[in-house]
Scaffold this motif. Structure first.
Motif, mmCIF file in Angstrom:
data_model
loop_
_atom_site.group_PDB
_atom_site.id
_atom_site.type_symbol
_atom_site.label_atom_id
_atom_site.label_comp_id
_atom_site.label_asym_id
_atom_site.label_seq_id
_atom_site.Cartn_x
_atom_site.Cartn_y
_atom_site.Cartn_z
ATOM 1 N N PRO A 45 0.801 -1.231 0.000
ATOM 2 C CA PRO A 45 0.000 0.000 0.000
ATOM 3 C C PRO A 45 0.831 1.277 0.000
ATOM 4 O O PRO A 45 1.883 1.340 0.623
ATOM 5 N N LEU A 46 0.327 2.262 -0.730
ATOM 6 C CA LEU A 46 0.963 3.576 -0.758
ATOM 7 C C LEU A 46 0.357 4.431 0.349
ATOM 8 O O LEU A 46 -0.860 4.572 0.428
ATOM 9 N N THR A 47 1.196 4.997 1.183
ATOM 10 C CA THR A 47 0.697 5.789 2.306
ATOM 11 C C THR A 47 0.932 7.282 2.136
ATOM 12 O O THR A 47 0.359 8.079 2.869
ATOM 13 N N ASN A 48 1.738 7.663 1.156
ATOM 14 C CA ASN A 48 2.091 9.076 0.982
ATOM 15 C C ASN A 48 1.204 9.746 -0.079
ATOM 16 O O ASN A 48 1.689 10.408 -0.981
ATOM 17 N N THR A 49 -0.098 9.605 0.058
ATOM 18 C CA THR A 49 -1.022 10.113 -0.955
ATOM 19 C C THR A 49 -1.608 11.478 -0.617
ATOM 20 O O THR A 49 -2.288 12.072 -1.450
ATOM 21 N N SER A 50 -1.359 12.006 0.571
ATOM 22 C CA SER A 50 -2.043 13.226 1.015
ATOM 23 C C SER A 50 -1.774 14.431 0.112
ATOM 24 O O SER A 50 -2.666 15.241 -0.126
ATOM 25 N N GLY A 51 -0.558 14.572 -0.402
ATOM 26 C CA GLY A 51 -0.250 15.709 -1.271
ATOM 27 C C GLY A 51 -1.078 15.701 -2.545
ATOM 28 O O GLY A 51 -1.634 16.724 -2.953
ATOM 29 N N ALA A 189 4.447 5.802 -10.206
ATOM 30 C CA ALA A 189 5.888 6.098 -10.145
ATOM 31 C C ALA A 189 6.136 7.398 -9.377
ATOM 32 O O ALA A 189 7.051 7.472 -8.555
ATOM 33 N N HIS A 190 5.302 8.409 -9.622
ATOM 34 C CA HIS A 190 5.438 9.689 -8.910
ATOM 35 C C HIS A 190 5.236 9.495 -7.401
ATOM 36 O O HIS A 190 6.007 10.000 -6.599
ATOM 37 N N LEU A 191 4.196 8.744 -7.045
ATOM 38 C CA LEU A 191 3.911 8.532 -5.628
ATOM 39 C C LEU A 191 5.018 7.739 -4.945
ATOM 40 O O LEU A 191 5.366 8.005 -3.792
ATOM 41 N N LYS A 192 5.589 6.770 -5.644
ATOM 42 C CA LYS A 192 6.651 5.973 -5.052
ATOM 43 C C LYS A 192 7.939 6.763 -4.895
ATOM 44 O O LYS A 192 8.735 6.472 -3.990
ATOM 45 N N SER A 193 8.147 7.774 -5.744
ATOM 46 C CA SER A 193 9.392 8.542 -5.677
ATOM 47 C C SER A 193 9.307 9.728 -4.735
ATOM 48 O O SER A 193 10.319 10.336 -4.413
#
Length: 194
Positions: A45-51, A189-193
């Protein structure tokens, strides 16, 4: 641009529930690999989605969208019941792409799986994972030629929805789902980086 389409897509995502039942009326079997509505679990899971949730137009650079579909004449941010969505409007009336996180729906892809099980979708097709994340293409009856609605599960409780509405003159018109999938890969890719 078909604002109504993205608003309806996001609103529909909110209205669905992961509380699906099987043909017999009983909840479907669950396992560690499947959510209650039958959607696959997101294993990374991706957790850094708030931005991106707060500013969906930062999901990808405008140049990435232009590489897929042509010159973008403007962008908009639409505040829907499911969350904010960015609209990239192509020049010369050749369509748009609207995308964002369906933050108002707390069941990720589960809501779409439940709607498919209930027969309320015109089409539903599981896609190969997008950079390792489960995805489906679906049609709730609002789509036509040059259209594709793609949902990518980034967590069990969150999906990123891309709605391509392309017209003549857009280089992605012949295969809007391929364009949506490529854009989805760019978003992942953007979210993972970041």
């Amino acid at each position: 641009m078909r604002l109504r389409t993205i608003v309806v897509l996001f609103a529909t995502a909110v209205a669905t529930s992961a509380c699906a039942t099987s043909e017999s009326g009983h909840p479907p079997p669950s396992s560690s690999a499947v959510n209650p509505a039958g959607a696959p679990k997101v294993t990374n899971p991706l957790t850094n989605t708030s931005g991106v949730e707060a500013n969906p137009c930062t999901a990808v650079a405008v140049s990435d969208v232009e590489a897929l579909g042509g010159k973008v004449s403007r962008t908009t941010v639409d505040d829907t019941t499911a969350g904010l969505a960015c609209g990239w409007i192509f020049a010369d009336g050749s369509g748009s792409i609207n995308a964002g996180f369906a933050t108002g729906a707390k069941d990720g892809l589960g809501g779409l799986y439940a709607r498919n099980a209930s027969g309320s979708l015109k089409a539903f097709e599981v896609q190969p994972p997008v950079r390792g994340y489960p995805a489906v293409v679906y049609d709730d009856g609002l789509s036509g030629s040059g259209a594709c609605a793609l949902a990518i599960g980034v967590r069990d409780d969150l999906a990123f929805i891309i709605d391509a509405q392309l017209r003549l003159g857009n280089r992605g018109m012949s295969d809007p789902c391929a364009m949506a999938t490529e854009l989805g890969g760019d978003v992942i890719a953007h979210l993972k980086s970041s």
